[in-house]
Design an enzyme around this catalytic site. Sequence first.
Site, PDB file in Angstrom:
ATOM      1  N   ASP A  11       0.844  -1.196   0.000  1.00 23.46           N
ATOM      2  CA  ASP A  11       0.000   0.000   0.000  1.00 23.46           C
ATOM      3  C   ASP A  11       0.885   1.254   0.000  1.00 23.46           C
ATOM      4  O   ASP A  11       1.622   1.502   0.954  1.00 23.46           O
ATOM      5  CB  ASP A  11      -0.865  -0.055   1.272  1.00 23.46           C
ATOM      6  CG  ASP A  11      -1.815   1.105   1.404  1.00 23.46           C
ATOM      7  OD1 ASP A  11      -1.789   2.021   0.549  1.00 23.46           O
ATOM      8  OD2 ASP A  11      -2.584   1.095   2.376  1.00 23.46           O
ATOM      9  N   ILE A  12       0.767   2.049  -1.036  1.00 18.86           N
ATOM     10  CA  ILE A  12       1.624   3.233  -1.181  1.00 18.86           C
ATOM     11  C   ILE A  12       1.368   4.260  -0.079  1.00 18.86           C
ATOM     12  O   ILE A  12       2.264   5.048   0.248  1.00 18.86           O
ATOM     13  CB  ILE A  12       1.435   3.860  -2.590  1.00 18.86           C
ATOM     14  CG1 ILE A  12       2.621   4.740  -2.979  1.00 18.86           C
ATOM     15  CG2 ILE A  12       0.111   4.613  -2.691  1.00 18.86           C
ATOM     16  CD1 ILE A  12       2.660   5.122  -4.449  1.00 18.86           C
ATOM     17  N   ASP A  35      -6.292   6.395  -5.624  1.00 23.70           N
ATOM     18  CA  ASP A  35      -6.755   7.764  -5.355  1.00 23.70           C
ATOM     19  C   ASP A  35      -7.613   7.786  -4.081  1.00 23.70           C
ATOM     20  O   ASP A  35      -7.388   8.600  -3.171  1.00 23.70           O
ATOM     21  CB  ASP A  35      -7.566   8.231  -6.578  1.00 23.70           C
ATOM     22  CG  ASP A  35      -7.817   9.727  -6.621  1.00 23.70           C
ATOM     23  OD1 ASP A  35      -7.283  10.446  -5.770  1.00 23.70           O
ATOM     24  OD2 ASP A  35      -8.552  10.163  -7.537  1.00 23.70           O
ATOM     25  N   TYR A 122      -8.363   2.437 -15.355  1.00 24.83           N
ATOM     26  CA  TYR A 122      -8.092   2.951 -16.713  1.00 24.83           C
ATOM     27  C   TYR A 122      -7.585   1.881 -17.688  1.00 24.83           C
ATOM     28  O   TYR A 122      -7.341   2.179 -18.856  1.00 24.83           O
ATOM     29  CB  TYR A 122      -7.141   4.143 -16.651  1.00 24.83           C
ATOM     30  CG  TYR A 122      -7.781   5.436 -16.186  1.00 24.83           C
ATOM     31  CD1 TYR A 122      -9.153   5.513 -15.899  1.00 24.83           C
ATOM     32  CD2 TYR A 122      -7.025   6.600 -16.031  1.00 24.83           C
ATOM     33  CE1 TYR A 122      -9.727   6.704 -15.468  1.00 24.83           C
ATOM     34  CE2 TYR A 122      -7.606   7.795 -15.618  1.00 24.83           C
ATOM     35  CZ  TYR A 122      -8.954   7.843 -15.340  1.00 24.83           C
ATOM     36  OH  TYR A 122      -9.523   9.030 -14.927  1.00 24.83           O
TER      37      TYR A 122
HETATM   38  N1  AR6 Z   1      -1.248   1.345  -3.119  1.00 22.04           N
HETATM   39  C1  AR6 Z   1      -0.603   1.089  -4.267  1.00 22.04           C
HETATM   40  N2  AR6 Z   1      -1.235   0.779  -5.419  1.00 22.04           N
HETATM   41  C2  AR6 Z   1      -2.584   0.686  -5.390  1.00 22.04           C
HETATM   42  C3  AR6 Z   1      -3.341   0.935  -4.218  1.00 22.04           C
HETATM   43  C4  AR6 Z   1      -2.620   1.284  -3.042  1.00 22.04           C
HETATM   44  N3  AR6 Z   1      -3.234   1.546  -1.894  1.00 22.04           N
HETATM   45  N4  AR6 Z   1      -4.658   0.764  -4.523  1.00 22.04           N
HETATM   46  C5  AR6 Z   1      -4.728   0.416  -5.823  1.00 22.04           C
HETATM   47  N5  AR6 Z   1      -3.477   0.363  -6.345  1.00 22.04           N
HETATM   48  P1  AR6 Z   1      -6.216   2.765 -10.148  1.00 22.04           P
HETATM   49  P2  AR6 Z   1      -5.945   4.216 -12.716  1.00 22.04           P
HETATM   50  C6  AR6 Z   1      -3.038   0.041  -7.721  1.00 22.04           C
HETATM   51  O1  AR6 Z   1      -7.493   2.151 -10.586  1.00 22.04           O
HETATM   52  O2  AR6 Z   1      -6.007   2.939 -13.479  1.00 22.04           O
HETATM   53  C7  AR6 Z   1      -9.539   6.359  -9.667  1.00 22.04           C
HETATM   54  O3  AR6 Z   1     -10.895   6.259  -9.386  1.00 22.04           O
HETATM   55  C8  AR6 Z   1      -3.990  -0.734  -8.592  1.00 22.04           C
HETATM   56  O4  AR6 Z   1      -3.976  -2.125  -8.280  1.00 22.04           O
HETATM   57  O5  AR6 Z   1      -6.108   3.273  -8.758  1.00 22.04           O
HETATM   58  O6  AR6 Z   1      -4.891   5.222 -13.069  1.00 22.04           O
HETATM   59  C9  AR6 Z   1      -9.121   7.762 -10.078  1.00 22.04           C
HETATM   60  O7  AR6 Z   1      -9.866   8.749  -9.431  1.00 22.04           O
HETATM   61  C10 AR6 Z   1      -3.381  -0.465  -9.972  1.00 22.04           C
HETATM   62  O8  AR6 Z   1      -2.255  -1.324 -10.179  1.00 22.04           O
HETATM   63  O9  AR6 Z   1      -5.795   4.011 -11.112  1.00 22.04           O
HETATM   64  C11 AR6 Z   1      -9.359   7.746 -11.550  1.00 22.04           C
HETATM   65  O10 AR6 Z   1     -10.723   8.013 -11.865  1.00 22.04           O
HETATM   66  C12 AR6 Z   1      -2.855   0.968  -9.823  1.00 22.04           C
HETATM   67  O11 AR6 Z   1      -2.848   1.236  -8.410  1.00 22.04           O
HETATM   68  C13 AR6 Z   1      -9.037   6.338 -11.959  1.00 22.04           C
HETATM   69  O12 AR6 Z   1      -9.256   5.547 -10.801  1.00 22.04           O
HETATM   70  C14 AR6 Z   1      -3.701   2.015 -10.532  1.00 22.04           C
HETATM   71  O13 AR6 Z   1      -5.075   1.672 -10.419  1.00 22.04           O
HETATM   72  C15 AR6 Z   1      -7.590   6.194 -12.365  1.00 22.04           C
HETATM   73  O14 AR6 Z   1      -7.373   4.875 -12.842  1.00 22.04           O
END
Ligand code: AR6
Length: 171
Positions: A11-12, A35, A122
């Site tokens: 978890d970042i 996010d 995304y």
């Molecule tokens: N720590 C690290 N990585 C994470 C965490 C965490 N706590 N939670 C999820 N990930 P995403 P996107 C990973 O969907 O594709 C949002 O609603 C996850 O498994 O968070 O850029 C925004 O508001 C994946 O590998 O971001 C935008 O509307 C990575 O983070 C939209 O989602 C990115 O997944 C952006 O979509």
Amino acid sequence: MADRMEIAEGDITKLAVDAIVNAANESLLGGGGVDGAIHRAAGPDLLAECRTLGGCPTGEAKATKGYRLPAKHVIHTVGPVWHGGAAGEDDLLASCYRRSLEEAAALGCRTVAFPAVSTGVYRFPPDRAAAIAVRTVKAFLAGNETVDSVIFCCFGQESVEAHQKAMAEVG
Ligand code: AR6
């Protein structure tokens, strides 16, 4: 260069680095995935500062403070939505990494952690995204001495393996 890039799993929001990067949307007003986790952990002051920023175009990055996070700063970047790969997605994703590092360097950050931008909601293919991430970060670090080290913070084993493969090929 390889010693300035590292892969971590988890978890970042837990990382005590100078800056973590948020995979946001153009509104910068929160969402799901990483996010949502960042906003929950940082507390409501983060959203209040985000409201002053006026959103952020895809491929760009804007910085805020980290509030209740262990990280000092949050760099909010907006990754491209995957539309099949012919809509400029690769360049936009590279721009996210480059612009985030420029913002971090401007704030004097030495340690920066990225999630796998665009690979969740995304739908950007994880292997292709990891190759772009590693290549772009490596090129930035080669020309910058402020940022010392970058952590690719991977959520899940598939993402870890994608970054390991990219590091072996590029790093
Ligand atoms: N720590 C690290 N990585 C994470 C965490 C965490 N706590 N939670 C999820 N990930 P995403 P996107 C990973 O969907 O594709 C949002 O609603 C996850 O498994 O968070 O850029 C925004 O508001 C994946 O590998 O971001 C935008 O509307 C990575 O983070 C939209 O989602 C990115 O997944 C952006 O979509």
